[in-house]
Structures are given as C-alpha cells and as structure tokens.
Scaffold this motif. Structure first.
Motif, PDB file in Angstrom:
ATOM      1  N   MET A 120       0.805  -1.226   0.000  1.00 29.12           N
ATOM      2  CA  MET A 120       0.000   0.000   0.000  1.00 29.12           C
ATOM      3  C   MET A 120       0.837   1.274   0.000  1.00 29.12           C
ATOM      4  N   SER A 171      -2.799   4.413   6.040  1.00 23.40           N
ATOM      5  CA  SER A 171      -3.751   5.270   5.329  1.00 23.40           C
ATOM      6  C   SER A 171      -3.988   6.519   6.174  1.00 23.40           C
ATOM      7  N   GLU A 175      -6.868   6.219   8.606  1.00 23.34           N
ATOM      8  CA  GLU A 175      -6.614   5.488   9.849  1.00 23.34           C
ATOM      9  C   GLU A 175      -6.165   6.485  10.926  1.00 23.34           C
ATOM     10  N   HIS A 204      -4.903  11.086  -3.251  1.00 23.05           N
ATOM     11  CA  HIS A 204      -3.764  10.320  -3.757  1.00 23.05           C
ATOM     12  C   HIS A 204      -2.463  11.118  -3.625  1.00 23.05           C
ATOM     13  N   VAL A 215      -1.624  10.800   0.234  1.00 23.41           N
ATOM     14  CA  VAL A 215      -1.071   9.477   0.561  1.00 23.41           C
ATOM     15  C   VAL A 215       0.402   9.399   0.143  1.00 23.41           C
ATOM     16  N   VAL A 261      -5.069   4.069  -4.043  1.00 27.18           N
ATOM     17  CA  VAL A 261      -5.659   4.771  -2.896  1.00 27.18           C
ATOM     18  C   VAL A 261      -7.106   4.320  -2.680  1.00 27.18           C
ATOM     19  N   VAL A 314      -7.150   0.883  -1.092  1.00 30.18           N
ATOM     20  CA  VAL A 314      -6.791   0.943   0.330  1.00 30.18           C
ATOM     21  C   VAL A 314      -7.964   1.488   1.147  1.00 30.18           C
ATOM     22  N   PHE A 315      -8.612   2.531   0.633  1.00 33.63           N
ATOM     23  CA  PHE A 315      -9.747   3.117   1.365  1.00 33.63           C
ATOM     24  C   PHE A 315     -10.865   2.080   1.540  1.00 33.63           C
ATOM     25  N   ARG A 324      -9.092  -1.266   3.704  1.00 33.84           N
ATOM     26  CA  ARG A 324      -8.569  -0.984   5.047  1.00 33.84           C
ATOM     27  C   ARG A 324      -9.455  -0.036   5.848  1.00 33.84           C
ATOM     28  N   ASP A 325     -10.080   0.929   5.156  1.00 34.11           N
ATOM     29  CA  ASP A 325     -10.816   1.954   5.906  1.00 34.11           C
ATOM     30  C   ASP A 325     -12.318   1.704   5.999  1.00 34.11           C
ATOM     31  N   THR A 372      -7.801  -5.756  -0.783  1.00 31.55           N
ATOM     32  CA  THR A 372      -7.482  -4.562  -1.582  1.00 31.55           C
ATOM     33  C   THR A 372      -7.542  -4.895  -3.069  1.00 31.55           C
TER      34      THR A 372
END
Lengths: 73, 510
Positions: B34, B106, B109, B253, B256, B344, B347-348, B351-352, B371
């Motif tokens: 990531m 991220s 997070e 992006h 990040v 991005v 990942v969002f 993970r988020d 992901t």
C-alpha cells in the motif's frame, strides 16, 4: 508547519508565501484582462502565475535548505 | 495503422512486464503493497507525484478548455502546482511522521484515532471514493478519445485497453510498482509532449509563438486575456479558479504520497522541483498547445471536440509514427494517474471501510487480497462511468472531482494542526460541505456567484470550527499523542540527523 511558526525565518517564509498567495487571489483576477503579451506571446495572466511560482521556489530554496528545522531528516 | 497498433500493443506488454516484476519484488506486506515500503526516494517521488497531476486531462482536458475559453484557465493549473508543493513541505512532514511513528497505512486510519471515531474514517472514505472513482473513469475516457482520434478505433477499445493494463499493474504490483512505472510513463510523456510541440512549431509556425499569438489575436482580440473568447473569466471566476487550484492540496492520492516518502528531504526536493521543473517549465507545453498553437492552427472545434485539439494538431502536422508516440504518452499519463488513484481507492475500501465491519484480526495477506478485490470493483465502476462520459474532461476535474476531494481538507488540516478540532466538528463540516456542493450544482444561485467549491469549503470550514468549539474536545491523551509526541518524534529525528552529519564531517562520534 507548526515548526515554521516557532522561529523568525519560518515566520518570514510563511509571510512571503501568504503575501504572494493573497496577490494571486485578490489582485490577479483584476489584472488578468490586461492584453499585454510578454516576449510577444506570453499572456499577462500566465506570466503573473509563473512569477508567483518562481517566488515560491526561491523562498523554498532558501528556507527549506538553510533554516528549516526538519532539513536534515 | 498496423504499426501504430503494434506499437500500442508492445507498450502494453512492457507495462504488464513491469507489473509482473513488481509482484516478484514486493514483500507481500501491507506497508509494502500500500505504501511502497515507505521508501520512495527523490527522483521516483518527483515522477510519481508529477504523473498524478499530469493525467489524460493534461492532454485532452486542459488544452481543450484553454482552446475554448482562453489562457486565464492556466491559473487553476499553476496554483495547483503551488498547492502540491505546499502539501510536501507544509503538511507532508507531519503526515509522514504520524505514519512512521504509529504505523498507519492510510491517512484515514490516522483520522480515526485523532478524532476518536471510526465514523470519521468511514464517512471520509465514502466521500472521497464517491469522487475518486469517476476521476479514474476519466482516465479511461482520455485513452478512449486518443484511440478514436488517432487510430480511428472505437472509443471503447481505448477505455478497455487502459482498464486492463491498470488492473494488471495495480493488482499485481501495488504502490511500489505504480511509483516505478510512473518513472517509465513520465519519461515517455515528457519526451512526447515537448518533442511534439517543438516539431509542430518548426513545421507549421515558422514565425514561432509570436506568430501563433498574432494569428489568435487576429481572429479574436479577446482570445489571450480575461474574460477570454467565450467571456466566462470574470474576476470572480478567476478567483474561483485560484481557489480550485489550491484545493488540489486535498487530493487524497497526493496526500497518501507523503506517507510513501523515504524521508523529509525527499519531500523538500520534490517541492522545489515541482514548482520549477514541473510548474514553470513543463506545464508551459500544454498551456502553449491549448492557448496558442491549437487556436492558431485548428479552427472551429466546439464542446467535447476541443478535448482532442492536441491530438488533432499532431495528427495533421507530424508523421504518423510520432503521433503513435504521442498516443502512448496519452495512455502513459492516463495510466499513471489512474494507477495511483486506484491504489488509494483500493486501500480506502479494504482498510478503511471493509475492515471496520469485521470483528476478527485481518492478516497482511488477507488485507492485500481484499485490496485487490476492491481494485477490481473500482476498475469496473470507472469503466462503466467512462462509457457514460458525462461531461468534458477539463470541466469534470475542476467542477466535480477536485471540489469533492476538498471537503476533507478542513478536517485533515484540523487533525494535524488544531488541537481543539473534534469528531463532531469533523462530521458536521464534511456533511455540510458535501451538501452545499451538491446543492450548488443543482441550483447555482446557492453559491452566490462563486464556483461551488468556494462556498462549499467555506461552509465546511465554518461548521468544523463552530461545532468543534461548541462541543467537548478530544482527550488529553489523544492531544499528547498527535501533537506533543509527534513534535518530539520529528525533533528527535532532526537532532539525530544533525548529529550524524556532524560526526561524518568531523570524523568523530558525537
């Protein structure tokens, strides 16, 4: 940016960036109608933007390399 | 024609091979997949982030708007360069520091822990995804337009081609491969752009750019100043363009990217290179294409036709083999931007959002697979949007995507720099900003004559400040963690780096 506000050079740096930004925000819109072409082909509005970026680059070059507390990280 | 198609196929194979190599090289950990192992150096960072801004929009959207409405639109692009640079020296060190210190993969997070609320994280992710997915879609639109205007192939071929390539690269390789790939793609992009412009001027404008300016002014004396040939650039509209450009600092992006840097020095070098090499030097080329060369050589393009002005100029005045090279530059630009955005987005989602709805611990391997699945979904959704192609590319970026991204800026800046900001303010600001944005699109008078982003961001910031002040602050522990401890961490790193330099210089340990 918190670290910049804690010493003189940082405050000067922020002031330079802020002043140029205010110029671009509040003065440029009124001089963009100027019809002068720099070097015979660069419109005024574009030329002013280039100067703006140039001032930022010089300010960054001086501050971030000589005075910035995080310059060695 | 056959050779052109062959060149495009070979280009695609090279891209896929880079993806395969990236897959073999990667360490299969979340941080590596990531955030490229938080190890991107100066040169790669420059190409990686530059190519985020230089997308299909730079070739198809930006020159098209300049062609139709005149040079004041340059204000948006160049203030965006200042904003990107600011992100990397003003915000970047703290984002980078918080990621290193607490292991965040991220920025969302970080927001969850800073605001002591998972809902801030989920809500922000949903809002950002709502705007980032269509933006990925316009990269496919750019490739489709290139295939259509240069090769004469159906628009859908280009859109599908780039979507498949993007899928191969991001799903296999992750962020590190995307960053490396951007160096390759950026090199093609810069050479094609600069080379084609110089060649066109040599062939079609022997009097140089002064001649181009005179031709443009002879057709319309208002063409090179505000309010422009179509009369839309009033002082208020130009003010709005500056604000819209500055708000690109909020592009997720780009933000990040600060977490992927090897060190703060890499971000500092990036900022200066981006202001000079990219903003002052390189962005002159699309600006010249759109405001001078295009209007001087090609007449009568209207609406979406103007998106292809650069491709039309190249197709008309340069040999076909060079046109193919320019087409590859289009694909390179589109793919580099979309690749970063896709990573991005993935990942969002994984993970988020998804991980917040599972109660069990998720391993690195599982998170990477989630992901990858998310990436598939985003690519599919963006392809669907590309087929709908709702608006001109240039307008899509300034009117929809960028204003949407901006709505997380107040809560992000507050999280980094204002101890008093809390979850109530963050949520109230975000929701009111998005509502205001949508309202201004539907009913323009709501924006009081300003572009929607100006009013939406003002309302968002006001609500964030007022609601935060009117409600209970976050705990002292949280304040200490994200302000005092972070300051100490960065100060310690700076002191250690200075001591290391000193010991190197003197030859003694300090």
């Amino acid at each position: 940016m918190r670290e910049m506000t804690k010493h003189g050079p940082g405050r000067v740096f922020i002031a330079v960036l802020a002043l140029t930004l205010l110029f671009i925000l509040f003065v440029l819109p009124f001089i963009a109608s100027n019809k002068h072409l720099f070097f015979g082909w660069i419109p005024t509005v574009w030329f002013v933007c280039i100067i703006f970026l140039f001032v930022w680059a010089v300010a960054c070059g001086i501050y971030l390399y000589r005075y910035w507390p995080y310059r060695d990280i | 024609m056959v050779l052109s198609v062959l060149a495009v196929v070979i280009f695609g194979i090279i891209v896929v091979l880079i993806g395969v190599y990236g897959y073999k090289f990667s360490k299969k950990t979340v941080a590596d997949y990531m955030l490229a192992g938080r190890d991107i150096g100066k040169v790669v960072l420059f190409f990686y982030i530059s190519m985020v801004l230089y997308s299909a929009w730079t070739i198809y959207g930006y020159p098209g708007i300049l062609y139709l409405h005149g040079p004041p639109y340059v204000v948006f692009a160049l203030s965006a360069h200042a904003a990107f640079a600011f992100v990397y020296f003003g915000i970047g060190p703290r984002m980078w520091g918080v990621g290193k210190l607490y292991g965040y993969a991220s920025p969302l997070e970080f927001l969850e822990h800073r605001y002591e609320s998972p809902w801030v994280r989920i809500l922000t992710a949903v809002v950002l995804l709502a705007f980032i997915v269509p933006y990925v879609g316009i990269q496919a639109v750019g490739a489709g337009a290139g295939f259509n205007s240069f090769l004469g192939l159906p628009y859908s071929y280009g859109a599908i081609y780039i979507s498949l390539l993007m899928a191969a690269v991001v799903i296999m390789g992750g962020m590190r491969t995307v960053a490396w790939l951007n160096v390759f793609l950026g090199s093609i992009f810069f050479v094609a752009f600069v080379g084609s412009l110089l060649w066109v001027i040599k062939v079609a404008l022997p009097g140089g750019l002064t001649e181009a300016a005179q031709i443009v002014l002879a057709k319309n004396p208002e063409a090179l100043s505000a309010p422009g040939p179509s009369g839309i650039w009033t002082p208020k509209a130009i003010f709005g363009l500056v604000v819209a450009g500055l708000t690109t600092a909020a592009w997720p992006h780009v933000m990040v990217g600060t977490m992927t840097a090897r060190n703060v020095q890499a971000m500092r070098t990036f900022a200066i290179l981006f202001l000079t090499l990219a903003g002052i030097f390189f962005y002159s080329f699309p600006t010249i294409y759109g405001s001078l060369v295009g209007p001087a050589l090609i007449h009568g393009l209207v609406g979406k036709q103007a998106d292809a002005v650069l491709q039309i100029v190249v197709g008309k005045f340069l040999p076909m083999w060079f046109g193919t090279f320019v087409l590859m530059a289009v694909v390179a630009a589109a793919m580099s931007t979309a690749g970063t955005q896709l990573m991005v987005s993935g990942v969002f989602i994984s993970r988020d959002v998804l991980s917040k709805f599972t109660r069990r611990e998720v391993s690195d391997a599982q998170m990477i697979n989630w992901t990858r699945l998310s990436l598939f979904l985003v690519i599919f959704a963006s392809l669907v949007l590309a087929f709908l192609r709702p608006t001109e590319l240039g307008l899509f970026l300034t009117n929809i995507a960028s204003p949407g991204f901006t709505q997380w800026l107040p809560l992000l800046l507050g999280a980094l720099f204002w101890k008093r900001g809390n979850k109530y303010g963050a949520i109230a600001g975000l929701i009111s900003g998005v509502v205001m944005l949508v309202a201004a699109w539907i009913y323009k008078p709501v924006a009081l004559g300003f572009p929607p982003v100006v009013m939406a961001t003002a309302v968002n910031t006001f609500m964030y400040l007022v609601v935060s002040l009117a409600t209970a602050p976050v705990s002292e522990n949280t304040k200490a963690k994200f302000f005092d401890a972070l300051d100490d961490y960065l100060d310690d790193l700076a002191r250690q780096a200075r001591e290391k330099d000193l010991s190197k210089a003197t030859g003694h340990s300090v």
